[in-house]
Design a protein around this motif. Structure first.
Motif, short mmCIF file in Angstrom:
data_model
loop_
_atom_site.label_atom_id
_atom_site.label_comp_id
_atom_site.label_asym_id
_atom_site.label_seq_id
_atom_site.Cartn_x
_atom_site.Cartn_y
_atom_site.Cartn_z
N UNK A 1 -4.60 23.69 89.63
CA UNK A 1 -4.38 24.90 88.83
C UNK A 1 -3.86 24.56 87.45
N UNK A 2 -2.97 23.58 87.37
CA UNK A 2 -2.43 23.17 86.08
C UNK A 2 -3.47 22.55 85.17
N UNK A 3 -4.34 21.73 85.74
CA UNK A 3 -5.41 21.11 84.95
C UNK A 3 -6.32 22.19 84.37
N UNK A 4 -6.75 23.11 85.22
CA UNK A 4 -7.64 24.18 84.76
C UNK A 4 -6.94 25.10 83.77
N UNK A 5 -5.66 25.38 84.02
CA UNK A 5 -4.89 26.21 83.10
C UNK A 5 -4.82 25.54 81.72
N UNK A 6 -4.58 24.24 81.70
CA UNK A 6 -4.50 23.53 80.43
C UNK A 6 -5.79 23.68 79.63
N UNK A 7 -6.93 23.58 80.30
CA UNK A 7 -8.19 23.75 79.59
C UNK A 7 -8.32 25.18 79.07
N UNK A 8 -7.95 26.16 79.89
CA UNK A 8 -8.05 27.56 79.45
C UNK A 8 -7.05 27.89 78.35
N UNK A 9 -5.84 27.37 78.46
CA UNK A 9 -4.76 27.76 77.55
C UNK A 9 -4.83 27.07 76.20
N UNK A 10 -5.23 25.79 76.17
CA UNK A 10 -5.17 25.13 74.87
C UNK A 10 -6.22 24.06 74.61
N UNK A 11 -6.78 23.41 75.61
CA UNK A 11 -7.74 22.35 75.32
C UNK A 11 -9.00 22.91 74.66
N UNK B 1 -19.49 17.67 71.01
CA UNK B 1 -19.37 16.21 71.20
C UNK B 1 -18.08 15.87 71.96
N UNK B 2 -16.98 16.49 71.57
CA UNK B 2 -15.70 16.22 72.23
C UNK B 2 -15.75 16.64 73.70
N UNK B 3 -16.30 17.81 73.97
CA UNK B 3 -16.37 18.27 75.37
C UNK B 3 -17.29 17.38 76.18
N UNK B 4 -18.37 16.90 75.58
CA UNK B 4 -19.24 15.96 76.29
C UNK B 4 -18.46 14.71 76.67
N UNK B 5 -17.63 14.22 75.77
CA UNK B 5 -16.83 13.03 76.05
C UNK B 5 -15.82 13.32 77.16
N UNK B 6 -15.20 14.49 77.11
CA UNK B 6 -14.25 14.88 78.17
C UNK B 6 -14.97 14.93 79.51
N UNK B 7 -16.15 15.52 79.53
CA UNK B 7 -16.89 15.65 80.79
C UNK B 7 -17.27 14.30 81.37
N UNK C 1 -19.64 27.62 75.86
CA UNK C 1 -18.22 27.96 75.90
C UNK C 1 -17.87 29.24 76.64
N UNK C 2 -18.49 30.39 76.38
CA UNK C 2 -18.02 31.62 77.03
C UNK C 2 -18.11 31.58 78.56
N UNK C 3 -19.25 31.18 79.09
CA UNK C 3 -19.40 31.13 80.54
C UNK C 3 -18.52 30.07 81.18
N UNK C 4 -18.46 28.92 80.55
CA UNK C 4 -17.64 27.84 81.11
C UNK C 4 -16.18 28.26 81.16
N UNK C 5 -15.70 28.88 80.08
CA UNK C 5 -14.30 29.31 80.05
C UNK C 5 -14.03 30.40 81.07
N UNK C 6 -14.94 31.35 81.20
CA UNK C 6 -14.74 32.41 82.19
C UNK C 6 -14.59 31.85 83.59
N UNK C 7 -15.47 30.96 83.95
CA UNK C 7 -15.39 30.35 85.29
C UNK C 7 -14.18 29.42 85.40
N UNK C 8 -13.78 28.80 84.30
CA UNK C 8 -12.58 27.97 84.35
C UNK C 8 -11.34 28.83 84.61
N UNK C 9 -11.31 30.02 84.05
CA UNK C 9 -10.20 30.94 84.35
C UNK C 9 -10.16 31.25 85.84
N UNK C 10 -11.33 31.43 86.44
CA UNK C 10 -11.40 31.68 87.89
C UNK C 10 -10.82 30.48 88.64
#
Length: 160
Positions: free
Chosen positions: A20-30, A44-50, A131-140
Motif C-alpha cells: 500500500x505504501x509503495x502504491x501510495x508513493x506513486x499516487x501521491x508524489x512519484x 522515459x523516466x517511467x519506462x526506466x522505473x518500470x 498516465x490517467x488510466x495507470x494512475x486511476x488503477x494505481x489508486x485502486x
C-alpha cells in the motif's frame, strides 16, 4: 491460533502495508513529480522505473505477500476461529486489488508505454495516454492494499 499462523498473519499485515505504501508513493508524489517534466521525459523516466520495478525486491514483496495471504486464508478456513472471515476478506481484497489489478490494468499500460516509439512526440503522446488510466488503477491498488492491511491487522488483534 498457533504461532506459525500468527507469524504468517504478521507477514500479511506488513506485506500488504508495504505494498500500500509503495502504491501510495506513486499516487501521491512519484507520478506527480514526473508530470513536472516534459511529457516525453516523463515517459522515459517511467519506462526506466518500470524496468527496475520488475525485479526481485518488488516482485517478491507483492507476490510473496499474495502467496502468504492465500496460505493464511486457507489455514484459517481449515481451522476456523473468530478471525477467519477477517483473514479471508483481507486476502481476497489483497489478491483482487493488487495481483489482479496489477496484471490486468497496470502491466498492460506499462507494456504499451514500453512499446511506444522513442521519438519525442510519440513518447509525449504515449505518456498522455498512459498516465490517467495507470494512475486511476494505481489508486485502486493503494487503497486495496491498505484496506487489506487493516483487515489483516484486525484479524491479528482478534487472534492475539
Amino acid at each position: 491460533m498457533d504461532v506459525f499462523l500468527v507469524v504468517l498473519l504478521v507477514l500479511s499485515v506488513v506485506g500488504s502495508g508495504v505494498a500500500g505504501g509503495v502504491f501510495y508513493a506513486f499516487s501521491a508524489f512519484v507520478v506527480q513529480g514526473l508530470d513536472r517534466l516534459e511529457a516525453a521525459d516523463a515517459a522515459r523516466a517511467m519506462r526506466a522505473v518500470n524496468v527496475t520495478a520488475v525485479r526481485a525486491p518488488l516482485m517478491l514483496e507483492l507476490f510473496g505477500t499474495a502467496l502468504v495471504a492465500a496460505v493464511v486464508a486457507v489455514l484459517a478456513l481449515v481451522a476456523p476461529g473468530p478471525e477467519t472471515w477477517w483473514i479471508v476478506a483481507a486476502a481476497a481484497v489483497y489478491v483482487l486489488s493488487v495481483v489482479v489489478v496489477t496484471g490486468g490494468a497496470n502491466v498492460p499500460r506499462n507494456n504499451a508505454l514500453a512499446a511506444a516509439a522513442t521519438d519525442g512526440p510519440a513518447l509525449a503522446a504515449a505518456w498522455r495516454s498512459f498516465r490517467p488510466g495507470w494512475m486511476g488503477w494505481n489508486h485502486v491498488r493503494a487503497a486495496g492494499a491498505s484496506v487489506a492491511c487493516a483487515l489483516f491487522a484486525i484479524a491479528l488483534a482478534i487472534a492475539w
